[in-house]
Design a protein around this motif. Structure first.
Motif, PDB file in Angstrom:
ATOM      1  N   UNK A   1       0.831  -1.205   0.000  1.00 45.94           N
ATOM      2  CA  UNK A   1       0.000   0.000   0.000  1.00 45.94           C
ATOM      3  C   UNK A   1       0.866   1.255   0.000  1.00 45.94           C
ATOM      4  N   UNK A   2       1.908   1.270   0.806  1.00 47.53           N
ATOM      5  CA  UNK A   2       2.763   2.464   0.908  1.00 47.53           C
ATOM      6  C   UNK A   2       3.425   2.787  -0.424  1.00 47.53           C
ATOM      7  N   UNK A   3       3.892   1.757  -1.132  1.00 44.20           N
ATOM      8  CA  UNK A   3       4.549   2.000  -2.422  1.00 44.20           C
ATOM      9  C   UNK A   3       3.572   2.553  -3.457  1.00 44.20           C
ATOM     10  N   UNK A   4       2.352   2.012  -3.510  1.00 40.39           N
ATOM     11  CA  UNK A   4       1.385   2.517  -4.487  1.00 40.39           C
ATOM     12  C   UNK A   4       0.942   3.938  -4.150  1.00 40.39           C
ATOM     13  N   UNK A   5       0.835   4.265  -2.871  1.00 44.70           N
ATOM     14  CA  UNK A   5       0.505   5.643  -2.507  1.00 44.70           C
ATOM     15  C   UNK A   5       1.633   6.600  -2.881  1.00 44.70           C
ATOM     16  N   UNK A   6       2.852   6.115  -2.817  1.00 38.30           N
ATOM     17  CA  UNK A   6       4.010   6.972  -3.080  1.00 38.30           C
ATOM     18  C   UNK A   6       4.271   7.153  -4.572  1.00 38.30           C
ATOM     19  N   UNK A   7       4.175   6.076  -5.347  1.00 37.79           N
ATOM     20  CA  UNK A   7       4.591   6.125  -6.741  1.00 37.79           C
ATOM     21  C   UNK A   7       3.430   6.084  -7.736  1.00 37.79           C
ATOM     22  N   UNK A   8       2.225   5.758  -7.294  1.00 41.84           N
ATOM     23  CA  UNK A   8       1.094   5.693  -8.209  1.00 41.84           C
ATOM     24  C   UNK A   8       0.761   7.060  -8.797  1.00 41.84           C
ATOM     25  N   UNK A   9       0.498   7.112 -10.109  1.00 45.18           N
ATOM     26  CA  UNK A   9       0.249   8.397 -10.773  1.00 45.18           C
ATOM     27  C   UNK A   9      -1.177   8.889 -10.563  1.00 45.18           C
ATOM     28  N   UNK A  10      -2.130   7.991 -10.627  1.00 41.95           N
ATOM     29  CA  UNK A  10      -3.542   8.343 -10.453  1.00 41.95           C
ATOM     30  C   UNK A  10      -4.230   7.139  -9.824  1.00 41.95           C
ATOM     31  N   UNK A  11      -4.763   7.320  -8.638  1.00 48.19           N
ATOM     32  CA  UNK A  11      -5.268   6.198  -7.863  1.00 48.19           C
ATOM     33  C   UNK A  11      -6.745   6.345  -7.521  1.00 48.19           C
ATOM     34  N   UNK A  12      -7.396   5.191  -7.398  1.00 46.09           N
ATOM     35  CA  UNK A  12      -8.706   5.096  -6.765  1.00 46.09           C
ATOM     36  C   UNK A  12      -8.562   4.036  -5.683  1.00 46.09           C
ATOM     37  N   UNK A  13      -8.695   4.424  -4.437  1.00 44.86           N
ATOM     38  CA  UNK A  13      -8.576   3.495  -3.316  1.00 44.86           C
ATOM     39  C   UNK A  13      -9.945   2.901  -3.024  1.00 44.86           C
ATOM     40  N   UNK A  14     -10.021   1.572  -3.039  1.00 40.25           N
ATOM     41  CA  UNK A  14     -11.269   0.866  -2.773  1.00 40.25           C
ATOM     42  C   UNK A  14     -11.028  -0.117  -1.634  1.00 40.25           C
ATOM     43  N   UNK A  15     -11.882  -0.086  -0.630  1.00 39.79           N
ATOM     44  CA  UNK A  15     -11.789  -1.037   0.472  1.00 39.79           C
ATOM     45  C   UNK A  15     -12.698  -2.228   0.196  1.00 39.79           C
ATOM     46  N   UNK A  16     -12.138  -3.402   0.312  1.00 40.70           N
ATOM     47  CA  UNK A  16     -12.872  -4.634   0.033  1.00 40.70           C
ATOM     48  C   UNK A  16     -14.166  -4.701   0.845  1.00 40.70           C
ATOM     49  N   UNK A  17     -14.099  -4.330   2.093  1.00 35.83           N
ATOM     50  CA  UNK A  17     -15.275  -4.412   2.962  1.00 35.83           C
ATOM     51  C   UNK A  17     -16.383  -3.479   2.490  1.00 35.83           C
ATOM     52  N   UNK A  18     -16.026  -2.310   1.999  1.00 37.57           N
ATOM     53  CA  UNK A  18     -17.016  -1.372   1.485  1.00 37.57           C
ATOM     54  C   UNK A  18     -17.631  -1.891   0.182  1.00 37.57           C
ATOM     55  N   UNK A  19     -16.828  -2.562  -0.626  1.00 35.37           N
ATOM     56  CA  UNK A  19     -17.334  -3.137  -1.869  1.00 35.37           C
ATOM     57  C   UNK A  19     -18.369  -4.220  -1.581  1.00 35.37           C
ATOM     58  N   UNK A  20     -18.156  -5.004  -0.542  1.00 41.39           N
ATOM     59  CA  UNK A  20     -19.129  -6.039  -0.187  1.00 41.39           C
ATOM     60  C   UNK A  20     -20.406  -5.424   0.402  1.00 41.39           C
ATOM     61  N   UNK A  21     -20.262  -4.381   1.206  1.00 43.47           N
ATOM     62  CA  UNK A  21     -21.434  -3.773   1.845  1.00 43.47           C
ATOM     63  C   UNK A  21     -22.272  -2.981   0.860  1.00 43.47           C
ATOM     64  N   UNK A  22     -21.633  -2.186   0.025  1.00 46.54           N
ATOM     65  CA  UNK A  22     -22.338  -1.310  -0.924  1.00 46.54           C
ATOM     66  C   UNK A  22     -21.831  -1.598  -2.323  1.00 46.54           C
ATOM     67  N   UNK A  23     -22.227  -2.738  -2.872  1.00 45.36           N
ATOM     68  CA  UNK A  23     -21.626  -3.203  -4.110  1.00 45.36           C
ATOM     69  C   UNK A  23     -21.917  -2.269  -5.276  1.00 45.36           C
ATOM     70  N   UNK A  24     -23.184  -1.948  -5.521  1.00 45.75           N
ATOM     71  CA  UNK A  24     -23.522  -1.173  -6.715  1.00 45.75           C
ATOM     72  C   UNK A  24     -22.917   0.237  -6.673  1.00 45.75           C
ATOM     73  N   UNK A  25     -23.042   1.015  -5.576  1.00 41.99           N
ATOM     74  CA  UNK A  25     -22.422   2.351  -5.573  1.00 41.99           C
ATOM     75  C   UNK A  25     -20.901   2.306  -5.731  1.00 41.99           C
ATOM     76  N   UNK A  26     -20.238   1.359  -5.051  1.00 43.48           N
ATOM     77  CA  UNK A  26     -18.782   1.274  -5.151  1.00 43.48           C
ATOM     78  C   UNK A  26     -18.357   0.821  -6.539  1.00 43.48           C
ATOM     79  N   UNK A  27     -19.073  -0.151  -7.097  1.00 42.75           N
ATOM     80  CA  UNK A  27     -18.748  -0.626  -8.436  1.00 42.75           C
ATOM     81  C   UNK A  27     -19.002   0.453  -9.478  1.00 42.75           C
ATOM     82  N   UNK A  28     -20.037   1.248  -9.270  1.00 47.98           N
ATOM     83  CA  UNK A  28     -20.305   2.357 -10.189  1.00 47.98           C
ATOM     84  C   UNK A  28     -19.124   3.336 -10.197  1.00 47.98           C
ATOM     85  N   UNK A  29     -18.542   3.589  -9.038  1.00 51.74           N
ATOM     86  CA  UNK A  29     -17.381   4.478  -8.934  1.00 51.74           C
ATOM     87  C   UNK A  29     -16.162   3.866  -9.634  1.00 51.74           C
TER      88      UNK A  29
END
Length: 575
Positions: free
Chosen positions: A475-503
């Protein structure tokens, strides 16, 4: 004196040229003889695999770096071993993934990837022509052979359950998979692909056009290029799994316009759940809806999305009273919601190179399943996993830098590996859950559970000490060197699948309909969820392990907040 010297010089020049010519001719002749001998050995050797079987084993073995090309001719090497081992993530095959070994691991992975790619590119000419005796429909299959049909990949008729098997596809295997989901027809294509449905394809072609032999059944026909060998499914084979049952989804309020919301209906006295579910399965609808004596078939829609269930007692009245009410019982049929099953490669190369990055065990395969069904495009992989390819991830076999896939799975970290991508979806999961999931996968495969002896051995504490640091550094390396990121938490994807997947889909710059997202929600589990009862599962983490992991969690939480992202979910710490 000058004339003899001139003659000697002329002779030496001719001799030099002659020697050069003879040497070149000798080398070329030797090379041709070696190539011819190698070809004869491959085609006629007593233990050489057939051309139809050679590609998967070679590609997988070279892809993970376990074998070189010479080892493929060793009869003591098991094909199951070649497909079942993942050297990229095996603790026995590489150093522990702590901070000191990350750089060497990335270098090793690059070498393995290059070796597999060069081998694979040399083997992509397609299977050779079959022998003089063409394959025939399976004579001992319980299903009835219907014929050979043209298959339009853009809008296929048989598009229910779909799976691939490059090594063991048989007619019976495909028929059982379709019968399990209550489909009437099973279609096989290209020797290794299976499709199911309840309606025959429109265009019938000559039987000779279905000329591919089944990968796991010599002499039996399994379609051809864009050709389906179609069988009518009669019953399940002995020893196969039972048909899937109807599942109760709950009691719901009827939508305002029933005729518009429910495309098919059956009204008869004494209609039962089985009658209604069978009628809707035949029509290929995933939902069977009962209201008194009325049976309706439908898909989940924005007007009827199955998110607002009511008290079941409102549906538990007499049929006549229920028919006059505004509530209905909803059941899930065995058939698949097919509105989101069509997938293909990108029509043109993507200009933006997107990674789907996660720590192993964080749900990357499940996220790929969701993305593929939501966007309609295959996802790629930095690695090659034959098991995933056989389950329908067709982009698994495509080279990861082809840019024909919507995004590319990777577990890599390190500046060089990260900066190759233009953007990335960074999937993060609770490290306690990730470590357990990855340990289960290493010990028992994608769908199994590690045995008690694995948890009690020294292997488990060694695994935690090594992999916990990798979870943090990833995680630290991707936050440091990633050019454009979308951070998604697995637990949030399971709880709110359609809104998170839409994003996530918007981040990938793909427009999808709400109906397609609801279809994904209806098919959300995919083929790689561990099912059945867990074995005895005591708390596997010691106090020392918890202290180590909680320290990494706090580090990652702070790094996320420092980069203007929401911190980790509260459920992560402390434990």
């Amino acid at each position: 004196m000058a004339k003899p010297f001139f003659r000697l010089q002329k002779f030496l020049r001719r001799t030099q040229f002659l020697l050069f010519f003879l040497t070149a001719a000798y080398l070329m002749t030797g090379s041709l003889l070696l190539l011819q001998r190698a070809r004869v050995a491959l085609l006629q050797g007593p233990r050489a695999p057939s051309p139809l079987q050679a590609l998967p084993v070679a590609a997988v073995a070279l892809g993970v770096g376990l074998l070189d090309s010479r080892a493929l001719h060793n009869h003591r090497v098991s094909p199951e071993l070649l497909l079942g081992v993942d050297v990229l993530r095996s603790p026995l095959a590489r150093p522990r993934p702590g901070p000191h070994s990350l750089q060497s691991r990335n270098s090793e992975l690059r070498q393995l990837r290059r070796r597999w790619f060069h081998h694979f590119m040399g083997d992509t000419q397609g299977p050779p022509a079959l022998g003089p005796e063409a394959p025939r429909p399976a004579a001992y299959s319980r299903g009835t052979y219907v014929g050979c049909f043209s298959d339009d990949g853009q809008e296929r008729t048989l598009k229910g359950a779909v799976f691939y098997d490059l090594r063991k596809m048989t007619v019976s295997h495909c028929q059982d998979a379709c019968a399990e989901r209550s489909y009437v027809y099973a279609g096989l294509e290209a020797g290794a692909e299976c499709y199911c449905g309840n309606r025959l394809p429109a265009l019938s072609v000559g039987l000779a056009e279905c000329n591919r032999e089944c990968k796991g059944e010599k002499g039996s026909v399994c379609g051809g290029v864009s050709r389906l060998s179609v069988y009518r499914v009669e019953e399940l084979q002995p020893g196969s799994r039972k048909r899937r049952t109807v599942t109760y989804r709950g009691c719901f309020r009827l939508p305002e316009n029933v005729t518009h919301a429910f495309p098919a209906s059956l009204i008869q006295a004494n209609v039962t759940v089985d009658t209604c579910a069978g009628f809707c399965s035949q029509k290929e609808f995933p939902l069977a809806i009962l209201r008194g004596w009325e049976c309706y078939c439908a898909y989940p829609t924005p007007q009827f999305n199955l998110r607002d269930a009511v008290n079941g007692s409102l549906c538990g009245q007499e049929p006549e009273a229920q028919r006059l009410g505004d509530y209905c019982e909803v059941y899930q049929t065995p058939v698949q919601d097919t509105r989101c099953t069509d997938r293909r490669f990108l029509p043109t190369k993507s200009k933006v190179f997107v990674a789907l990055s996660s720590f192993p065990g964080a749900g990357n395969t499940w996220a790929r399943h969701l993305i593929e069904h939501a966007t309609g495009f295959y996802t790629g992989s930095y690695y090659f996993d034959g098991t995933l390819y056989n389950k329908g991830f067709k982009g698994e076999k495509d080279h990861w830098r082809s840019r024909r896939t919507i995004c590319v799975k990777t577990h890599e970290s390190g500046r060089r590996e990260i900066e190759m991508f233009d953007s990335a979806i960074l999937l993060i999961r609770n490290p306690y859950r990730s470590l357990v999931a990855e340990f289960n996968r290493k010990c028992a495969g994608h769908l199994g559970y590690a045995a008690d002896r694995n948890w009690k051995s020294k292997e488990w504490p060694d695994f935690v000490n090594s992999y916990a640091s990798w979870w943090s550094s990833h995680v630290l390396d991707w936050l440091k060197y990633g050019k454009r990121l979308l951070v998604v938490h697995y637990e949030e994807l399971r709880r709110s699948l359609v809104p998170t997947l839409r994003e996530m889909v918007a981040f990938l710059n793909v427009s999808v309909s709400e109906e397609r997202l609801l279809c994904v929600e209806n098919n959300k589990e995919g083929s790689f969820r561990r099912r059945g009862r867990r074995p005895h599962d005591p708390e596997p983490f010691t106090p020392e392990m918890k202290d180590l992991i909680n320290g990494y969690i706090r580090t990652v939480d702070k790094a996320l907040r420092d980069h203007n992202w929401t911190g980790l979910p509260r459920e992560y710490v402390p434990r």
